[in-house]
Structures are given as structure tokens and as C-alpha cells.
Design an enzyme around this catalytic site. Sequence first.
Site, short mmCIF file in Angstrom:
data_model
loop_
_atom_site.label_atom_id
_atom_site.label_comp_id
_atom_site.label_asym_id
_atom_site.label_seq_id
_atom_site.Cartn_x
_atom_site.Cartn_y
_atom_site.Cartn_z
N GLU A 284 -5.13 2.65 -3.52
CA GLU A 284 -3.67 2.68 -3.60
C GLU A 284 -3.05 1.37 -3.17
O GLU A 284 -1.86 1.30 -2.85
CB GLU A 284 -3.13 3.84 -2.73
CG GLU A 284 -3.31 3.65 -1.24
CD GLU A 284 -4.66 4.16 -0.72
OE1 GLU A 284 -4.77 4.37 0.49
OE2 GLU A 284 -5.60 4.35 -1.55
N ASP B 114 0.86 -1.18 0.00
CA ASP B 114 0.00 0.00 0.00
C ASP B 114 0.90 1.24 0.00
O ASP B 114 1.92 1.29 0.71
CB ASP B 114 -0.90 -0.01 1.24
CG ASP B 114 -1.88 1.14 1.26
OD1 ASP B 114 -3.03 0.93 0.81
OD2 ASP B 114 -1.50 2.23 1.73
N ILE B 115 0.55 2.24 -0.81
CA ILE B 115 1.34 3.47 -0.90
C ILE B 115 1.15 4.28 0.39
O ILE B 115 0.02 4.51 0.84
CB ILE B 115 0.90 4.30 -2.11
CG1 ILE B 115 1.09 3.50 -3.40
CG2 ILE B 115 1.70 5.60 -2.18
CD1 ILE B 115 0.56 4.19 -4.64
#
Length: 419
Positions: free
Chosen positions: A340, A297-298
Site C-alpha cells: 500500500e 502509505d495508506i
Amino acid sequence: MGSQNANSAGRFAPHTEPDGAGSPTIFEADLVRLKVRFPLKRFITLIVTIGALIIAMIAYSAETGLRMSQRYTPLIDAAMEIKLEATTAYLWYEEDTRQDPHANMDLVRKHIDQADWYARAMLEGGANAEGIFIPLDDPELRTSIEDVRRLLAHFRAKMEHPAFDQTENMPQNQSSDHMFETFIKMADGVETRLQNLVQIAEKRFVFVQAVLAVSALAVMSVLGILFVRFADAQNNAVRDLRREIFRRIRMESTLRKQATTDTLTGLMNRRRMTDILQDEVSRATRLNTPFSVVMFDIDHFKQVNDTFGHDVGDVVLKEIAVTVKSRLRQLDAFARWGGEEFMILLRGTDIDGALELSNICCELLAGHDIETVGRVTASFGVASHRPGQTVRDLVRRADEALYQAKNKGRNCVVIAKAD
């Protein structure tokens, strides 16, 4: 963790064309177009009609030829036999009367009767060893034959009773020679008339044959033209059908791609990745082969959107997808899991290999500069498939590891418990 937004798989549901009940398929629609272009029923009706006309013409031609062979030829022979028999009777009569006026006339009567039989056969029909005689239907000929029979009867009466001329009001100076000459002229007239009828019939027969030949050529030409039109219609229908099939194939490919691909990054979407994970779990259970998943996950992606806007956020998502994909093998699967969040499937890879790849990707992203934004990091959760474990359990374990990585300060890799 594991949050999903409007960019998840549900957003890219395929748009299918309505196919209501009773709507024709492309094949049925093409058949309808083919029927409109070329009326097959009219074509068959035309063929049957033309065939019937040709058959009628052939029958008439055959009847004409049969009439010439069976009607006129025997009648001409009969006219010749009348002259022959009458001439023979006259010659015997002349010879007998010169030698003995009271000679036996039986032979003369026999030939006269034979001539009269042929004349009657021409009027009423008859048959003998020479053939079958069909009655004349020409009024002029029938009148001539009746005159011949009356002259034969008068000749017979004159032969038996020389004084017959006065009783029949015949000229007394009409000698046997004059009577015979008159008879021959009448018989010749009958024969000539018959020959004229034969010539007329022959001309009619030739005309019918010519018309039949021309009609056959015309029919062949018409059928050829119709066949060419029919073949062209079929070829056009096949071409239209082929184009429609290719269009449907392209449409289906596009819809399939839309249904399984994330439109922003070009990666697989969550739906497609879930199917692949299910297949891989079945394969691992069947063959006892390892595989692992990596979920990342960003970090602080909401701040990127809030600071730079969603367009820049989309650029970040695409840049990260390209960067990570460059480190994967062709047999690996890579998907945008939602928002994301991304998911990687590593086939034939145990937990150690998955951990190594995750560390490489984590460092690679941390050192990669993205235009406008700069460096963006990501948190990774790694889990390896265990026997008897479902897809849901495997994804949950990777998601829990990712949650721990976030809690540890982000930009790191965490292995799922028991791995």
C-alpha cells in the site's frame, strides 16, 4: 515502514521465452523455409543442364551450316568442273581428229587430267585456288565418282589407242559420242545427288533452327515460371519474416510493460522507479538541478483488507492511484513502491513545492469517498535531493519522514530532517 509484500516489483518479473543455445533465429528459420519451398541447387542444376543442351544444339546447327558451306558447295563446284573439263576435252578431241588424226593431243590430255583431279579431290580431298575440297562420305556418291574416273581413264585410253576397246572388252560400236553422253549422265547424277544432300542438310538445318527456337522459348518460359515461383517464395518469406518481427516487437513491448508496470494500478513498479531515480540523481549532479520525492502509505490498509476483503482493497489501491495521479504533472513519475506504499518523483521541484503538493494530495484523499469503504487517508513523507546523496539515502530519508507521519497520528505530511 517501507514494508513490502507479494505485490512488490518482484511479483511482476517478466516471462521471457526460452532461447536455448543453437536454436535458430527468425531469420535463419525463414531461410530454412525458403530452401524448402524453392530448392535453389536444383534450379541452378536445371539452368546449367538446359544451357548445355542449347549450346550443344547451337554447335550442331553451326556445324550443319558450316558443312553445307564448306563441304557440299565446293563438291558441287567440283562436279560442275568435271563436266566442264571433260566436255572441253571432248570438243578439242573431236575438232582435232576431224582436221588431223595425228594432231597433238596435249590440250585434250590437260583437260582430262584436270577433270580427273577434281574427281580425285572429291574422293580423297584436295585444295586449289577455288577452295578446299572435303572427301565425300556418302558411299553411293563415292561409287559414282569412281565410275566417273574409270570412264575418264577409258576415254583417255581410247583417245591414245583406238584399238583399246578390244583389250578392255568394251563394245566396238561404242562411239566417242556415246561414251561422252554416258559420262555426262554420270556426272549429272553426281551433281544431282550432291544437290539432294544439300537439300537434306538445309532441311535438317531449318529443323534444328526451329527446334532451337522452340527450345529457347520453352526455356524462357520455364525460367520465367521458376523465377516467379522463386519471387513468390521470397515474398512469402519476407511477409512471414515481417509478421514474425512485428510479433516479436509486440511481445517485447508487452514484456517490457510487464517488467516496468504494476499490473493492478497501471503505475510504474519499484524496479522502474528505482532506475528513474538513479537517472535523476545523475542528472541533478551533472546540472545541479533540484528534485524531490514523496513517499506515502495508506492508513490502516490492513483493516480494509480484513474488513472488506482483498478485492475491495485492490479497488482502494486503484482509486488512490487515480486520484493522486490527477494532481501530477506529465514530467513527474508515479510508482507503486510496494503493497500500500507509493512513491512520487517531482522533477525540478524543491522541498517547498513538494510539501505543497503533498498537502494537496493528503487533503484530496481525506475528502474522497470510495465506494463500500468510504474515506481513506494516507501519511506522507517528503525529502529533497541533496548534493552527493545516493538514491538509497534519498529513499531512506523519505521513508523515515513517512514513519514520523505515522507516529504523529497519520493523515499528515512530514518533511525529512535537514530539509
